[in-house]
Design an enzyme around this catalytic site. Structure first.
Site, PDB file in Angstrom:
ATOM      1  N   ASN A  48      -3.615  -6.259  -7.570  1.00 19.99           N
ATOM      2  CA  ASN A  48      -3.678  -4.836  -7.226  1.00 19.99           C
ATOM      3  C   ASN A  48      -3.618  -3.960  -8.476  1.00 19.99           C
ATOM      4  O   ASN A  48      -4.374  -3.003  -8.628  1.00 19.99           O
ATOM      5  CB  ASN A  48      -2.509  -4.460  -6.308  1.00 19.99           C
ATOM      6  CG  ASN A  48      -2.712  -4.916  -4.880  1.00 19.99           C
ATOM      7  OD1 ASN A  48      -3.795  -5.368  -4.500  1.00 19.99           O
ATOM      8  ND2 ASN A  48      -1.675  -4.794  -4.073  1.00 19.99           N
ATOM      9  N   ARG A 392     -19.491  -5.870   2.537  1.00 24.63           N
ATOM     10  CA  ARG A 392     -18.929  -7.013   1.816  1.00 24.63           C
ATOM     11  C   ARG A 392     -19.094  -8.257   2.675  1.00 24.63           C
ATOM     12  O   ARG A 392     -18.839  -8.214   3.881  1.00 24.63           O
ATOM     13  CB  ARG A 392     -17.445  -6.815   1.503  1.00 24.63           C
ATOM     14  CG  ARG A 392     -17.130  -5.625   0.609  1.00 24.63           C
ATOM     15  CD  ARG A 392     -15.669  -5.650   0.173  1.00 24.63           C
ATOM     16  NE  ARG A 392     -15.233  -4.377  -0.381  1.00 24.63           N
ATOM     17  CZ  ARG A 392     -15.415  -4.006  -1.645  1.00 24.63           C
ATOM     18  NH1 ARG A 392     -16.036  -4.835  -2.474  1.00 24.63           N
ATOM     19  NH2 ARG A 392     -14.971  -2.836  -2.080  1.00 24.63           N
ATOM     20  N   ARG A 422     -18.142  -1.840  -4.716  1.00 25.11           N
ATOM     21  CA  ARG A 422     -17.485  -2.163  -5.977  1.00 25.11           C
ATOM     22  C   ARG A 422     -16.871  -3.555  -5.981  1.00 25.11           C
ATOM     23  O   ARG A 422     -16.176  -3.947  -5.060  1.00 25.11           O
ATOM     24  CB  ARG A 422     -16.396  -1.129  -6.295  1.00 25.11           C
ATOM     25  CG  ARG A 422     -15.721  -1.352  -7.640  1.00 25.11           C
ATOM     26  CD  ARG A 422     -14.743  -0.258  -7.966  1.00 25.11           C
ATOM     27  NE  ARG A 422     -15.400   0.861  -8.625  1.00 25.11           N
ATOM     28  CZ  ARG A 422     -15.181   2.133  -8.333  1.00 25.11           C
ATOM     29  NH1 ARG A 422     -14.357   2.445  -7.364  1.00 25.11           N
ATOM     30  NH2 ARG A 422     -15.788   3.079  -9.002  1.00 25.11           N
ATOM     31  N   HIS A 452     -20.879   2.349   4.234  1.00 23.31           N
ATOM     32  CA  HIS A 452     -19.629   1.625   4.465  1.00 23.31           C
ATOM     33  C   HIS A 452     -19.401   1.340   5.945  1.00 23.31           C
ATOM     34  O   HIS A 452     -18.406   0.726   6.321  1.00 23.31           O
ATOM     35  CB  HIS A 452     -18.474   2.461   3.884  1.00 23.31           C
ATOM     36  CG  HIS A 452     -17.166   1.767   3.825  1.00 23.31           C
ATOM     37  ND1 HIS A 452     -16.083   2.140   4.602  1.00 23.31           N
ATOM     38  CD2 HIS A 452     -16.739   0.720   3.089  1.00 23.31           C
ATOM     39  CE1 HIS A 452     -15.048   1.357   4.325  1.00 23.31           C
ATOM     40  NE2 HIS A 452     -15.420   0.492   3.412  1.00 23.31           N
ATOM     41  N   TYR A 485      -6.941  -9.974   7.077  1.00 21.94           N
ATOM     42  CA  TYR A 485      -6.859  -8.521   7.268  1.00 21.94           C
ATOM     43  C   TYR A 485      -6.669  -8.188   8.735  1.00 21.94           C
ATOM     44  O   TYR A 485      -7.280  -8.796   9.612  1.00 21.94           O
ATOM     45  CB  TYR A 485      -8.150  -7.837   6.796  1.00 21.94           C
ATOM     46  CG  TYR A 485      -8.392  -7.837   5.302  1.00 21.94           C
ATOM     47  CD1 TYR A 485      -7.612  -8.582   4.426  1.00 21.94           C
ATOM     48  CD2 TYR A 485      -9.434  -7.092   4.758  1.00 21.94           C
ATOM     49  CE1 TYR A 485      -7.851  -8.582   3.075  1.00 21.94           C
ATOM     50  CE2 TYR A 485      -9.681  -7.079   3.400  1.00 21.94           C
ATOM     51  CZ  TYR A 485      -8.897  -7.830   2.559  1.00 21.94           C
ATOM     52  OH  TYR A 485      -9.130  -7.829   1.210  1.00 21.94           O
ATOM     53  N   ARG A 581      -1.089   2.872   5.308  1.00 19.89           N
ATOM     54  CA  ARG A 581      -0.729   1.678   4.543  1.00 19.89           C
ATOM     55  C   ARG A 581      -0.478   1.982   3.071  1.00 19.89           C
ATOM     56  O   ARG A 581       0.489   1.535   2.482  1.00 19.89           O
ATOM     57  CB  ARG A 581      -1.849   0.641   4.653  1.00 19.89           C
ATOM     58  CG  ARG A 581      -1.547  -0.666   3.930  1.00 19.89           C
ATOM     59  CD  ARG A 581      -2.798  -1.498   3.762  1.00 19.89           C
ATOM     60  NE  ARG A 581      -3.659  -0.989   2.710  1.00 19.89           N
ATOM     61  CZ  ARG A 581      -4.956  -1.232   2.621  1.00 19.89           C
ATOM     62  NH1 ARG A 581      -5.555  -1.944   3.554  1.00 19.89           N
ATOM     63  NH2 ARG A 581      -5.682  -0.736   1.629  1.00 19.89           N
ATOM     64  N   HIS A 609      -5.523  -3.078   7.799  1.00 19.00           N
ATOM     65  CA  HIS A 609      -6.817  -2.526   7.392  1.00 19.00           C
ATOM     66  C   HIS A 609      -7.483  -1.696   8.485  1.00 19.00           C
ATOM     67  O   HIS A 609      -8.454  -0.988   8.220  1.00 19.00           O
ATOM     68  CB  HIS A 609      -7.736  -3.692   6.980  1.00 19.00           C
ATOM     69  CG  HIS A 609      -8.966  -3.285   6.249  1.00 19.00           C
ATOM     70  ND1 HIS A 609     -10.220  -3.351   6.810  1.00 19.00           N
ATOM     71  CD2 HIS A 609      -9.143  -2.801   4.994  1.00 19.00           C
ATOM     72  CE1 HIS A 609     -11.118  -2.936   5.935  1.00 19.00           C
ATOM     73  NE2 HIS A 609     -10.496  -2.595   4.824  1.00 19.00           N
TER      74      HIS A 609
END
EC number: 2.7.4.1
Length: 720
Positions: A48, A392, A422, A452, A485, A581, A609
């Site tokens: 992280n 992703r 990214r 997204h 997740y 979160r 998530h």
């Protein structure tokens, strides 16, 4: 209500993110967790922090260069944020390594996972390490002489060993030549040292098994290299050596107005990111001041960019130890995912969805069901088209394979592949090219925006006409991360959602203005307004003497317009519960501003998530799932979706899921108005761990449905 909002109503985004990483670090310090789970959380905090340094610190440095006077919503200029981040970052790193040295490492050692120290080991382990070095390491790695004027471009986050050599030859050879404590030069007249570099690279595993007395002995590659480093420099004396790595700025985006070829442009961005300006230097704290200054000057770093590490540089190697075989008792008890209770493995997914919408809660319910839907569609003769957004994906994505198979079967397949995701750009470029070769129509997102949204549309010819089956989600089409997740999936064949989904998709692929949609809202043109209107609706009901309530679960709350709307709602008396979160720039519980707002953050074994929202609306509650967090980038610079959940059964279940999170009193952190967090405690109440409750609910429903199926006779019909 007309009273102006105070200027200090926003918290700094970067410090809020670091506070989240501190909550993750608290998991690593939790003695009630199995030791390998604690090690995993340490690795997570390390990864992280790497991303934070690359993206957020990198971005702040660019901001300081381009617009040093700009103040963020919390009133801080870039240099002030950099100073605050450096101070807090150093504090977190100190706590990380103290926890590693004093608690995690000793407990792993006691359990039989032993880090080999060649200065203290017996002959068996030493000879095993020497053999490993001579056979596997020495033939691969190569040293390189370096100077300030001739220093190679090192890729970001790559481990290296810097070696300081005296100019005068020394006949002493072997590992004993390496001085553990840096010495002053004895060459007279201040004659300078020479430096050499040994890049560690990625060809060799960083965690190397070493046979010895322990059940699982290991040594880190850089430690092995450092111990036998003199073998690389025969006839020379090694004054010191230490491991280090650079973190480079990853806040580099494609200038699409200057890139005629998006694929080629993204490949240039990836190459630029590997060798962009350094923002951090980490090194063993045994390094001499001279050697550190040499590296600092070579990479034009400031003092606040230096991180002396009392332990291994980069704790992400603990991920590898978490997965070592034979130590299941040192990990969490397994929670194997179950199918949704309505999904029958002997029935087609189309038949199941046609009977009614399904809401799935991952990772407790299998994401495989979503993959299975796409795989069935790929070979179903009645399926005409598949349309999907991929942000992703996994390394060996079954979703991509299914889309390619569908195209090979003659179906009309369109995939929007976001090349600007990214850190997944390279993989997405590879998938895009592969799918094009298979006959898939590939669209590279939208000019100036990141796509997204999580959506898949399957168009199928049936007796009643053409039917659209859809998947909407809060997470990516990645079956690997779907096991880690917490996300929501909605499977539906609703006609209204089908029309909206088709209009949305066609607007992206056709580069046109989307038609007005009936139920779905899309960013960047609709979600912000929809959320603000929903908040305003609750505000007005309270002002008119009614009741207003908002419950929401998001990953980040940064957008100032949304925060101000929530403040106004709170002043009107709206009851607001937020499960955020990570970053939260809102101050809860401030008298006269946010007294009715409560904020919690849950950190547990799975990464939270999902984005879920509930608005009371005078008792006619409306629930939504979304791919978007409440951040400017999601609401203004990305293509996102906000999906209403209207089916009664799905809506009721989503309410229960949201309510369960707010009942958590073991892994929920309660936010204070100053941005600090306090871990909730059960006290006199029964302990509630939301993730365990959600899993146990899924298991109970599945067991009930499975028992019912097994107790029912099912005749075999013709054609089956």
């Amino acid at each position: 209500m007309d009273q102006p909002l105070p200027k200090d109503r926003f918290l700094n985004r970067e410090l809020s993110w670091l506070a989240f990483n501190e909550r993750v670090l608290a998991q690593a310090a939790d003695d009630s967790l199995p030791i390998l789970e604690r090690a995993k959380f340490l690795a997570i905090t390390s990864s992280n922090l790497d991303e934070f340094m690359m993206v957020r610190v990198g971005g702040l440095k660019i901001l300081h260069q381009r617009n040093p006077g700009y103040r963020d919503p919390a009133g801080m200029v870039a240099v002030e944020q950099l100073q605050a981040v450096a101070e807090k970052g150093q504090e977190i790193v100190t706590r990380q390594y103290a926890l590693f040295r004093d608690s995690v490492l000793p407990k792993m050692e006691a359990a039989g996972i032993h880090q080999v120290d060649l200065d203290r080991e017996g002959e068996t382990a030493f000879h095993a390490a020497l053999t490993r070095f001579q056979d596997d390491v020495f033939p691969v790695l190569s040293p390189q002489a370096v100077t300030l004027d001739r220093f190679p471009l090192l890729p970001g986050l790559g481990l290296n060993v810097l070696v300081r050599l005296t100019k005068n030859p020394d006949s002493r050879l072997g590992a004993a030549n390496v001085r553990s404590t840096p010495q002053k030069s004895e060459n007279g007249a201040g004659e300078p040292f020479e430096y050499a570099l040994i890049p560690i690279g990625k060809a060799l595993p960083r965690v190397m098994s070493i046979s010895g007395e322990s059940r699982h002995g290991y040594i880190l590659l850089e430690k092995l290299v450092a111990h036998f480093v003199s073998d690389f420099f025969p006839g020379r004396h090694v004054e010191e050596c230490f491991a280090f790595r650079l973190t480079r700025n990853a806040d580099i985006e494609l200038r699409e107005d200057e890139a005629s070829d998006l694929l080629g442009g993204m490949e240039e961005v990836l190459e630029s990111r590997r060798y962009s300006r350094p923002v951090r230097l980490e090194y063993w704290d045994t390094a001499s001041e001279e050697a550190v200054e040499f590296l600092r000057h070579a990479h034009q770093l400031h003092q606040e960019d230096l991180y002396a590490i009392d332990g291994p540089v980069d704790l992400s190697f603990l991920f590898a130890l978490h997965g070592v075989e034979g130590f299941d008792h040192l990990r969490d008890e397994p929670w194997p995912a179950k199918p949704h209770h309505r999904i029958d493995p002997e029935e087609k997914m189309f038949s199941t969805i046609a009977e009614g919408d399904l809401l799935m809660v991952h990772p407790y319910e299998r994401f495989d069901s979503v993959v299975r839907l796409i795989e069935e569609a790929a070979v179903d003769p009645d399926v005409l088209a598949i349309k999907q957004v991929l942000y992703r994906t996994s390394k060996n994505s079954p979703v991509v394979a299914a889309l390619e198979r569908a195209a090979e079967h003659g179906k009309y397949v369109t995939a929007i592949v976001e090349l600007k995701a990214r850190f997944d750009e390279a993989r997405n470029i590879e998938w895009a090219r592969e799918m094009e070769r298979a006959g898939v129509q590939v669209i590279y997102g939208i000019h100036g925006l990141k796509t997204h949204a999580k959506i898949c549309i399957i168009v199928r010819r049936e007796q009643t006409g053409v039917v659209r089956y859809m998947h909407f989600g809060t997470g990516n089409y990645n079956e690997v991360t779907a096991k880690l997740y917490g996300d929501i999936s909605l499977l539906t064949s609703d006609e209204v959602l089908g029309r909206d989904a088709t209009n949305f998709f066609n607007a992206i692929t056709g580069a046109s203005q989307p038609r007005s949609m009936e139920e779905i809202a899309a960013a960047p043109i609709g979600i912000r307004k929809k959320i603000l209107d929903l908040i305003e609706g609750e505000t007005q009901r309270c002002l008119q003497g009614g009741r207003g309530k908002i419950s929401a679960k998001v990953n980040a709350l940064v957008d100032t317009e949304v925060i101000d709307a929530l403040y106004r709602a709170s002043r009107a008396g709206v009851e607001i519960r937020l499960n955020v979160r990570g970053q939260c720039c809102l101050r809860p519980g401030v008298k006269g501003l946010s007294e009715t707002i409560k904020v919690v953050s849950i950190v547990d074994r799975f990464l939270e998530h999902a984005r879920i929202m509930k608005f009371y609306q005078g008792g006619d509650e409306k629930l939504f799932i979304s791919s978007a967090d409440w951040m400017p980038r999601n609401l203004d610079r990305r293509v996102e979706l906000l999906i209403p959940v209207s089916d009664a059964a799905c809506s009721d279940r989503l309410k229960d899921v949201l309510a369960t999170y707010f009942k958590d009193n073991t892994n929920a952190w309660q936010m204070k108005s100053n941005g600090e967090y306090r871990l909730a405690k059960p006290g006199k109440h029964a302990a509630v761990r939301s993730q365990r409750v959600l899993y146990e609910d899924v298991v109970a429903q599945w067991q009930k449905a499975d028992a019912s199926r097994r107790s029912t006779f099912r005749p075999i019909r013709a054609g089956e």
